[in-house]
Motif scaffolding. Structure first.
Motif, PDB file in Angstrom:
ATOM      1  N   VAL A   1      35.552  33.862  36.806  1.00 32.75           N
ATOM      2  CA  VAL A   1      34.224  34.677  36.922  1.00 32.75           C
ATOM      3  C   VAL A   1      34.094  35.214  38.362  1.00 32.75           C
ATOM      4  O   VAL A   1      33.761  34.731  39.189  1.00 32.75           O
ATOM      5  CB  VAL A   1      32.909  34.456  36.279  1.00 32.75           C
ATOM      6  CG1 VAL A   1      31.946  35.572  36.511  1.00 32.75           C
ATOM      7  CG2 VAL A   1      33.029  33.966  35.009  1.00 32.75           C
ATOM      8  N   ASN A   2      34.096  36.652  38.374  1.00 34.03           N
ATOM      9  CA  ASN A   2      34.159  37.157  39.613  1.00 34.03           C
ATOM     10  C   ASN A   2      32.877  37.976  40.118  1.00 34.03           C
ATOM     11  O   ASN A   2      32.475  38.575  39.107  1.00 34.03           O
ATOM     12  CB  ASN A   2      35.287  38.620  39.735  1.00 34.03           C
ATOM     13  CG  ASN A   2      36.712  38.083  39.761  1.00 34.03           C
ATOM     14  OD1 ASN A   2      36.969  36.834  39.736  1.00 34.03           O
ATOM     15  ND2 ASN A   2      37.605  38.982  40.031  1.00 34.03           N
ATOM     16  N   ILE A   3      32.580  37.332  41.407  1.00 37.53           N
ATOM     17  CA  ILE A   3      31.181  38.017  41.615  1.00 37.53           C
ATOM     18  C   ILE A   3      31.205  38.588  43.098  1.00 37.53           C
ATOM     19  O   ILE A   3      31.470  37.798  44.137  1.00 37.53           O
ATOM     20  CB  ILE A   3      29.751  36.934  41.774  1.00 37.53           C
ATOM     21  CG1 ILE A   3      29.668  36.157  40.373  1.00 37.53           C
ATOM     22  CG2 ILE A   3      28.596  37.491  42.070  1.00 37.53           C
ATOM     23  CD1 ILE A   3      28.906  36.586  39.556  1.00 37.53           C
TER      24      ILE A   3
ATOM     25  N   ALA B   1      32.485  46.364  34.547  1.00 35.80           N
ATOM     26  CA  ALA B   1      32.819  47.123  35.622  1.00 35.80           C
ATOM     27  C   ALA B   1      32.309  46.585  36.954  1.00 35.80           C
ATOM     28  O   ALA B   1      31.459  45.619  36.967  1.00 35.80           O
ATOM     29  CB  ALA B   1      31.964  48.577  35.445  1.00 35.80           C
ATOM     30  N   HIS B   2      32.900  46.967  37.870  1.00 33.67           N
ATOM     31  CA  HIS B   2      32.706  46.699  39.281  1.00 33.67           C
ATOM     32  C   HIS B   2      31.355  47.137  39.753  1.00 33.67           C
ATOM     33  O   HIS B   2      30.999  48.480  39.374  1.00 33.67           O
ATOM     34  CB  HIS B   2      33.628  46.800  40.236  1.00 33.67           C
ATOM     35  CG  HIS B   2      35.044  46.097  40.131  1.00 33.67           C
ATOM     36  ND1 HIS B   2      36.000  47.077  39.713  1.00 33.67           N
ATOM     37  CD2 HIS B   2      35.307  44.781  39.911  1.00 33.67           C
ATOM     38  CE1 HIS B   2      37.283  45.909  39.524  1.00 33.67           C
ATOM     39  NE2 HIS B   2      36.603  44.754  39.667  1.00 33.67           N
ATOM     40  N   GLY B   3      30.414  46.682  40.614  1.00 37.62           N
ATOM     41  CA  GLY B   3      29.421  47.261  41.090  1.00 37.62           C
ATOM     42  C   GLY B   3      28.209  46.871  40.296  1.00 37.62           C
ATOM     43  O   GLY B   3      28.242  46.274  39.413  1.00 37.62           O
TER      44      GLY B   3
ATOM     45  N   LEU C   1      37.121  37.339  34.496  1.00 40.29           N
ATOM     46  CA  LEU C   1      36.169  38.354  34.113  1.00 40.29           C
ATOM     47  C   LEU C   1      35.784  38.942  35.364  1.00 40.29           C
ATOM     48  O   LEU C   1      35.076  38.619  36.206  1.00 40.29           O
ATOM     49  CB  LEU C   1      35.011  37.620  33.628  1.00 40.29           C
ATOM     50  CG  LEU C   1      33.766  38.149  33.037  1.00 40.29           C
ATOM     51  CD1 LEU C   1      34.185  39.241  31.868  1.00 40.29           C
ATOM     52  CD2 LEU C   1      32.585  37.428  32.561  1.00 40.29           C
ATOM     53  N   HIS C   2      36.264  40.418  35.818  1.00 45.00           N
ATOM     54  CA  HIS C   2      35.692  40.897  36.646  1.00 45.00           C
ATOM     55  C   HIS C   2      34.435  41.662  36.422  1.00 45.00           C
ATOM     56  O   HIS C   2      33.895  41.799  35.217  1.00 45.00           O
ATOM     57  CB  HIS C   2      36.752  42.347  36.888  1.00 45.00           C
ATOM     58  CG  HIS C   2      38.109  41.473  37.377  1.00 45.00           C
ATOM     59  ND1 HIS C   2      38.392  41.871  39.061  1.00 45.00           N
ATOM     60  CD2 HIS C   2      39.086  40.681  36.943  1.00 45.00           C
ATOM     61  CE1 HIS C   2      39.634  41.131  39.286  1.00 45.00           C
ATOM     62  NE2 HIS C   2      39.787  40.517  38.082  1.00 45.00           N
ATOM     63  N   GLY C   3      33.647  42.021  37.540  1.00 46.21           N
ATOM     64  CA  GLY C   3      32.488  42.602  37.341  1.00 46.21           C
ATOM     65  C   GLY C   3      31.395  41.799  36.766  1.00 46.21           C
ATOM     66  O   GLY C   3      30.554  42.175  35.911  1.00 46.21           O
TER      67      GLY C   3
ATOM     68  N   LEU D   1      43.502  36.320  47.211  1.00 42.79           N
ATOM     69  CA  LEU D   1      43.255  37.697  47.593  1.00 42.79           C
ATOM     70  C   LEU D   1      43.011  38.479  46.348  1.00 42.79           C
ATOM     71  O   LEU D   1      43.467  38.495  45.264  1.00 42.79           O
ATOM     72  CB  LEU D   1      44.670  38.270  47.968  1.00 42.79           C
ATOM     73  CG  LEU D   1      44.844  39.723  48.319  1.00 42.79           C
ATOM     74  CD1 LEU D   1      43.881  39.924  49.732  1.00 42.79           C
ATOM     75  CD2 LEU D   1      46.392  40.120  48.596  1.00 42.79           C
ATOM     76  N   ASP D   2      41.854  39.551  46.342  1.00 40.80           N
ATOM     77  CA  ASP D   2      41.402  40.127  45.391  1.00 40.80           C
ATOM     78  C   ASP D   2      41.988  41.469  45.229  1.00 40.80           C
ATOM     79  O   ASP D   2      42.320  42.362  46.207  1.00 40.80           O
ATOM     80  CB  ASP D   2      39.807  40.203  45.326  1.00 40.80           C
ATOM     81  CG  ASP D   2      39.121  40.899  44.219  1.00 40.80           C
ATOM     82  OD1 ASP D   2      39.773  40.456  42.964  1.00 40.80           O
ATOM     83  OD2 ASP D   2      37.847  40.852  44.173  1.00 40.80           O
ATOM     84  N   HIS D   3      42.159  42.268  44.132  1.00 42.75           N
ATOM     85  CA  HIS D   3      42.819  43.631  44.034  1.00 42.75           C
ATOM     86  C   HIS D   3      43.550  44.098  44.985  1.00 42.75           C
ATOM     87  O   HIS D   3      43.094  44.938  45.544  1.00 42.75           O
ATOM     88  CB  HIS D   3      41.698  44.422  43.802  1.00 42.75           C
ATOM     89  CG  HIS D   3      40.807  44.340  42.476  1.00 42.75           C
ATOM     90  ND1 HIS D   3      41.288  44.711  41.173  1.00 42.75           N
ATOM     91  CD2 HIS D   3      39.634  43.728  42.013  1.00 42.75           C
ATOM     92  CE1 HIS D   3      40.312  44.462  40.036  1.00 42.75           C
ATOM     93  NE2 HIS D   3      39.193  43.892  40.930  1.00 42.75           N
ATOM     94  N   CYS D   4      44.970  43.501  45.014  1.00 40.71           N
ATOM     95  CA  CYS D   4      45.884  44.147  45.863  1.00 40.71           C
ATOM     96  C   CYS D   4      46.884  45.073  45.253  1.00 40.71           C
ATOM     97  O   CYS D   4      47.409  44.544  44.398  1.00 40.71           O
ATOM     98  CB  CYS D   4      46.221  42.843  46.722  1.00 40.71           C
ATOM     99  SG  CYS D   4      47.635  43.472  48.085  1.00 40.71           S
TER     100      CYS D   4
ATOM    101  N   VAL E   1      33.358  50.736  41.360  1.00 41.02           N
ATOM    102  CA  VAL E   1      33.842  50.572  42.743  1.00 41.02           C
ATOM    103  C   VAL E   1      34.350  49.267  43.238  1.00 41.02           C
ATOM    104  O   VAL E   1      33.670  48.439  43.056  1.00 41.02           O
ATOM    105  CB  VAL E   1      32.821  51.341  43.542  1.00 41.02           C
ATOM    106  CG1 VAL E   1      33.318  51.644  45.125  1.00 41.02           C
ATOM    107  CG2 VAL E   1      32.239  52.608  43.181  1.00 41.02           C
ATOM    108  N   GLU E   2      35.549  49.245  43.858  1.00 43.84           N
ATOM    109  CA  GLU E   2      35.884  48.128  44.188  1.00 43.84           C
ATOM    110  C   GLU E   2      36.850  48.509  45.386  1.00 43.84           C
ATOM    111  O   GLU E   2      37.835  49.446  45.470  1.00 43.84           O
ATOM    112  CB  GLU E   2      37.202  47.480  43.321  1.00 43.84           C
ATOM    113  CG  GLU E   2      37.944  46.226  43.960  1.00 43.84           C
ATOM    114  CD  GLU E   2      36.873  44.957  43.469  1.00 43.84           C
ATOM    115  OE1 GLU E   2      36.078  44.809  42.722  1.00 43.84           O
ATOM    116  OE2 GLU E   2      36.767  44.211  44.636  1.00 43.84           O
ATOM    117  N   ASP E   3      36.277  47.772  46.837  1.00 40.07           N
ATOM    118  CA  ASP E   3      37.138  48.712  47.924  1.00 40.07           C
ATOM    119  C   ASP E   3      36.765  49.985  48.020  1.00 40.07           C
ATOM    120  O   ASP E   3      35.840  50.358  47.705  1.00 40.07           O
ATOM    121  CB  ASP E   3      38.335  47.898  48.109  1.00 40.07           C
ATOM    122  CG  ASP E   3      38.425  46.962  48.869  1.00 40.07           C
ATOM    123  OD1 ASP E   3      37.732  46.203  49.304  1.00 40.07           O
ATOM    124  OD2 ASP E   3      39.483  46.326  49.320  1.00 40.07           O
TER     125      ASP E   3
HETATM  126 ZN   LIG Z   1      37.601  43.053  40.280  1.00 38.63          ZN
END
Ligand SMILES: [Zn+2]
Length: 291
Positions: free
Chosen positions: A230-232, A180-182, A208-210, A81-84, A141-143
């Motif tokens: 690594v998040n994609i 950063a996200h996006g 590693l986000h973004g 579960l991502d970013h809760c 931007v995330e969600d």
């Molecule tokens: Zn993230």
């Protein structure tokens, strides 16, 4: 094999200088594309889900799809579960069968973030589930959460040491290091010095986000400094749509839906496979059988 917790695979990744691709699924087809690419590359993989996506489909359908995909796959698959920000959503995911969760208290003052992260930690330790926790504020931007450039904030080193010290079995740590996200508007400004300082002091794998839009060189450097996850997300979303629209542009009279589903799947799976090659996780599944 059954869904696995991401902790052991991420520790193996960090110890061996590679990273595991963590892609955000959108629906069954996109989850299948992630798992199929991992199987083709004999790689461990993390399928992660945003809270918004969980709310769209419901807990049981997502857990059911991933259990089925993982059971049929000869590689380790974690459902994350991502970013809760909501401990109740976290608990419901764990009850439904998620094997990893992220508590994101980055918008809170440090002490409050630590307090709530420790509640999430206790919950995941009881359930045998991996936890990811964040400090600092990752921009973009995330969600539905928008963190503009001025509000993004690098993690504070001393806070990192204290935070992780309170959670010795944290599966993965997400300090904000300038990504950063996006899609990036300018050149990403990664604080390698901070990342290096954190990983020199703490053995925990770093998330590693973004990841969308970073260069091969940036990925390699971050992975070299201990980023094991690594998040994609953004690129996967784009290919989800483009896989469909490209085929529609090529064959405007095509009315049969299954070729569109296949085109979407292939566009997403190709990108996941390329990431797996770049992150060095191809062929690593066999090394994880006794981890
Ligand atoms: Zn993230």
């Amino acid at each position: 094999m059954p869904l696995v917790s991401m902790g052991p695979m991420l520790r193996h990744a960090r110890a061996n200088g590679y990273a595991i691709a963590a892609y955000n699924m959108i629906d069954y087809n996109s989850a299948r594309a992630i798992v199929d690419a991992a199987v083709a590359k004999a790689a461990p993989v993390i399928v992660q889900v945003s809270v918004k996506t969980v709310r769209h489909w419901g807990y049981a359908p997502i857990a059911g799809w991933l259990r089925m995909l993982a059971d049929e796959a000869p590689v380790p698959v974690a459902l994350h579960l991502d970013h809760c920000t909501d401990l109740d959503v976290l608990r419901r995911c764990i009850e439904a069968g998620w094997t990893s969760v992220m508590f994101d208290g980055s918008a809170l003052p440090f002490e409050k973030n630590l307090e709530m992260s420790l509640q999430a930690y206790a919950m995941t330790q009881r359930a045998g589930v991996g936890l990811e926790a964040e400090i600092g504020a990752i921009g973009g931007v995330e969600d539905d959460k928008v963190v503009d450039e001025d509000a993004s904030r690098l993690a504070d080193f001393d806070e990192c040491v204290r935070f992780v010290g309170e959670m010795p079995d944290l599966a993965v740590f997400a300090p904000a290091i300038g990504t950063a996200h996006g899609f990036y508007k300018g050149e990403p400004n990664i604080a390698y010095d901070l990342l290096e300082r954190i990983t020199a002091a703490l053995p925990v794998p770093i998330a590693l986000h973004g990841g969308t839009g970073l260069s091969e060189e940036q990925f390699r450097r971050c992975i070299g400094y201990g980023c094991g996850k690594v998040n994609i997300s953004t690129m996967h979303k784009r290919l989800f749509i483009e896989g469909f629209t490209r085929l529609k542009a090529e064959k405007p009279t095509l009315e049969e839906p299954l070729p569109f589903i296949a085109a979407q799947h292939n566009a997403m799976a190709e990108d996941v496979a390329a990431s797996i090659d770049l992150f060095g996780s191809a062929g690593r599944a066999a090394e994880l059988s006794d981890v």
